[in-house]
Design an enzyme around this catalytic site. Sequence first.
Site, PDB file in Angstrom:
ATOM      1  N   LYS A   1      -1.747  -1.637  -3.737  1.00 42.20           N
ATOM      2  CA  LYS A   1      -2.752  -0.577  -3.757  1.00 42.20           C
ATOM      3  C   LYS A   1      -1.994   0.717  -3.961  1.00 42.20           C
ATOM      4  O   LYS A   1      -1.275   1.168  -3.072  1.00 42.20           O
ATOM      5  CB  LYS A   1      -3.539  -0.558  -2.436  1.00 42.20           C
ATOM      6  CG  LYS A   1      -4.540   0.590  -2.328  1.00 42.20           C
ATOM      7  CD  LYS A   1      -5.199   0.624  -0.953  1.00 42.20           C
ATOM      8  CE  LYS A   1      -6.125   1.831  -0.816  1.00 42.20           C
ATOM      9  NZ  LYS A   1      -6.709   1.922   0.547  1.00 42.20           N
TER      10      LYS A   1
ATOM     11  N   TYR B   1       0.856  -1.191   0.000  1.00 45.63           N
ATOM     12  CA  TYR B   1       0.000   0.000   0.000  1.00 45.63           C
ATOM     13  C   TYR B   1       0.888   1.237   0.000  1.00 45.63           C
ATOM     14  O   TYR B   1       1.536   1.553   0.996  1.00 45.63           O
ATOM     15  CB  TYR B   1      -0.901  -0.041   1.239  1.00 45.63           C
ATOM     16  CG  TYR B   1      -1.871   1.105   1.406  1.00 45.63           C
ATOM     17  CD1 TYR B   1      -2.216   1.976   0.363  1.00 45.63           C
ATOM     18  CD2 TYR B   1      -2.487   1.307   2.634  1.00 45.63           C
ATOM     19  CE1 TYR B   1      -3.118   3.003   0.548  1.00 45.63           C
ATOM     20  CE2 TYR B   1      -3.399   2.339   2.838  1.00 45.63           C
ATOM     21  CZ  TYR B   1      -3.707   3.182   1.793  1.00 45.63           C
ATOM     22  OH  TYR B   1      -4.600   4.207   1.990  1.00 45.63           O
TER      23      TYR B   1
END
Length: 287
Positions: free
Chosen positions: A157, A129
């Site tokens: 992500k 992320y």
Amino acid sequence: MITPFKTHRGGAEVDYAVAEQLAAYLAGHGSDALVVGGTTGESPTLKWSEQYELFNVVRQTVGDKVKLIAGAGSNSTEEAIEATHRAKKLQFDGTLQVVPYYNKPPQEGIYQHFKHIAECEPDLPVMLYNIPGRSGINMSAEITARLAQVANVVAVKEASGDLDLFTEIRRNTDADFHMYSGDDALTLPLMSLGATGVVSVASHFVGPELQRMVKLFLDGHVADATALHLSYSRLFADLFCMANPIPTKAGLRLQGWAVGPPRLPLTDATPEVEAKIAALFRDLGLV
């Protein structure tokens, strides 16, 4: 998903009963997977004991209806490893691991952080992320591509908003390394560059529509997907008119969800923001 709170003795405690209800709702309304205890779930102000109990109740609630991803990230490698072990014991399908925040490690430190976490549970998939606006540091495309070579690092992500960075990662990784937009507003632009989908906030309200938009794009119906995106573009923007998840919680309360306010230092939506969200939801038929 957001973390519901209820007022107790002047403070805010996690409302696990509402968390169960919301998880069941989201699992049946367009989400292929749920992230529990992530940024939208106010992980910075959750105690680890609360986060582990959230993992437990959501796991019991949704069963195998959707994939479950544990927000197990930390700026402490040891803490992230401990949370990853817990997620594995609770039979989660993967973990979301954020770039270490505040301590601003060098790029090699980011690589070693994620590598150690991945190797602590080699059968548990990891989604990286990257969100420099919150972590204070941007994970380079080179480091992301190196981490993609670790067997159980399966996705990222990407919430940097940097299309050039996204393109460089996609160019240097295999197709089976999945890339997700971390911003609803960029889902379609990033899918045109090879993204798989989105880790969404707006899915609290328009999950089936977003799922349909992604499928339309993947099936080659780009104009139809674009029309759906444009119809919800104001929602994507207004859910970030204050820090996430403040507007999202305001919207859920409008729909009758007893999710409570955020925990300090986040404050509740201002009257102006509540009015803005209410007007938008009326326009979109969400209330």
